[in-house]
Design an enzyme around this catalytic site. Structure first.
Site, mmCIF file in Angstrom:
data_model
loop_
_atom_site.group_PDB
_atom_site.id
_atom_site.type_symbol
_atom_site.label_atom_id
_atom_site.label_comp_id
_atom_site.label_asym_id
_atom_site.label_seq_id
_atom_site.Cartn_x
_atom_site.Cartn_y
_atom_site.Cartn_z
ATOM 1 C CB SER A 198 25.507 -48.148 -8.290
ATOM 2 O OG SER A 198 25.808 -49.235 -7.461
ATOM 3 N NE ARG A 237 18.478 -53.596 -8.502
ATOM 4 C CZ ARG A 237 19.523 -52.952 -9.006
ATOM 5 N NH1 ARG A 237 19.969 -51.872 -8.420
ATOM 6 N NH2 ARG A 237 20.106 -53.393 -10.093
ATOM 7 C CG HIS A 248 26.034 -53.762 -4.485
ATOM 8 N ND1 HIS A 248 26.382 -52.468 -4.784
ATOM 9 C CD2 HIS A 248 25.558 -54.293 -5.633
ATOM 10 C CE1 HIS A 248 26.129 -52.233 -6.069
ATOM 11 N NE2 HIS A 248 25.629 -53.322 -6.600
ATOM 12 C CE LYS A 306 26.076 -51.217 -16.269
ATOM 13 N NZ LYS A 306 25.896 -51.850 -14.939
HETATM 14 P P1 ADP Z 1 23.614 -51.567 -10.032
HETATM 15 O O1 ADP Z 1 22.521 -52.153 -10.885
HETATM 16 O O2 ADP Z 1 23.121 -50.957 -8.743
HETATM 17 O O3 ADP Z 1 24.583 -50.713 -10.793
HETATM 18 P P2 ADP Z 1 25.442 -53.832 -10.155
HETATM 19 O O4 ADP Z 1 25.521 -53.928 -11.614
HETATM 20 O O5 ADP Z 1 26.719 -53.606 -9.441
HETATM 21 O O6 ADP Z 1 24.451 -52.766 -9.533
HETATM 22 O O7 ADP Z 1 24.683 -55.103 -9.595
HETATM 23 C C1 ADP Z 1 25.270 -56.281 -9.159
HETATM 24 C C2 ADP Z 1 24.190 -57.219 -8.674
HETATM 25 O O8 ADP Z 1 23.637 -56.689 -7.471
HETATM 26 C C3 ADP Z 1 23.021 -57.409 -9.605
HETATM 27 O O9 ADP Z 1 22.579 -58.753 -9.468
HETATM 28 C C4 ADP Z 1 21.983 -56.461 -9.087
HETATM 29 O O10 ADP Z 1 20.679 -56.862 -9.427
HETATM 30 C C5 ADP Z 1 22.239 -56.586 -7.601
HETATM 31 N N1 ADP Z 1 21.770 -55.440 -6.833
HETATM 32 C C6 ADP Z 1 22.220 -54.181 -6.871
HETATM 33 N N2 ADP Z 1 21.543 -53.402 -6.007
HETATM 34 C C7 ADP Z 1 20.630 -54.218 -5.398
HETATM 35 C C8 ADP Z 1 19.604 -54.031 -4.404
HETATM 36 N N3 ADP Z 1 19.348 -52.838 -3.886
HETATM 37 N N4 ADP Z 1 18.865 -55.099 -4.044
HETATM 38 C C9 ADP Z 1 19.092 -56.311 -4.590
HETATM 39 N N5 ADP Z 1 20.027 -56.563 -5.520
HETATM 40 C C10 ADP Z 1 20.780 -55.528 -5.921
#
Ligand code: ADP
Length: 163
Positions: A133, A95, A17, A41
């Site tokens: 996460s 990703r 993030h 969630k």
């Molecule tokens: P997660 O999928 O890790 O629970 P979130 O729902 O908080 O994360 O994701 C928020 C945004 O951050 C989304 O657009 C997700 O694709 C992106 N994101 C999370 N981790 C990464 C990473 N390692 N690389 C690129 N984007 C990421």
């Protein structure tokens, strides 16, 4: 003054993030981190805990990038949240292929609701790309080393949760 919205659950904020936030900061003058309340969630951390961790991490990023960063919890539609905060662009991290299908649908639906707000996808650097996460929590729960995935401060919060 260009405002961007970077939405997510951030349960908890990872180095993946933070990588995306740093890149987003180079594109906008003001970045709003939209923290989805996401009761469904079943987040590990409360909204207040997630917001507090993001604020700590973003203080350094704000200093480094010169971009104003605001943390904004939201429970309504993403597109409505973007309008509420005056964002002309939604920033998302991408990703591997797993993210693509969902993001593809989201862009289509959001565009149908409001064509004036663009979505921009950013990729983290290679070493941060695989971080999720969900997996970080799983590794922490089972006592693995998560030092490559989150900051020491977030690591301490995870250690508190899992004892
Ligand atoms: P997660 O999928 O890790 O629970 P979130 O729902 O908080 O994360 O994701 C928020 C945004 O951050 C989304 O657009 C997700 O694709 C992106 N994101 C999370 N981790 C990464 C990473 N390692 N690389 C690129 N984007 C990421």
């Amino acid at each position: 003054m260009r405002t961007g919205l970077y939405p997510g659950t951030f349960d908890p904020i990872t180095l993946g993030h933070a990588d995306i936030i740093r890149r987003a900061c180079s594109l906008v003058d003001r970045l709003v981190i939209g923290v989805a309340i996401n009761r469904d969630k079943g987040p590990l951390f409360t909204l207040e805990e997630r917001v507090a961790m993001i604020e700590v991490e973003c203080a350094a990023l704000e200093r480094q990038t010169g971009c104003e960063i605001v943390v904004h919890p939201f429970e309504n539609l993403l597109i409505h949240c973007a309008r509420d905060v005056g964002a002309g662009v939604i920033l998302r991290g991408l990703r591997a292929v797993a993210d693509f299908e969902y993001e593809y649908q989201m862009v289509g639906m959001n565009r149908a609701m409001d064509d004036s707000i663009e979505t921009v996808f950013l990729m983290a650097e290679a070493q941060h790309q695989a971080i999720a996460s969900k997996l970080v929590k799983e590794i922490a729960r089972l006592g693995g080393d998560i030092s490559g995935f989150v900051t020491p401060a977030v690591q301490a919060h995870l250690a508190d949760k899992f004892g």
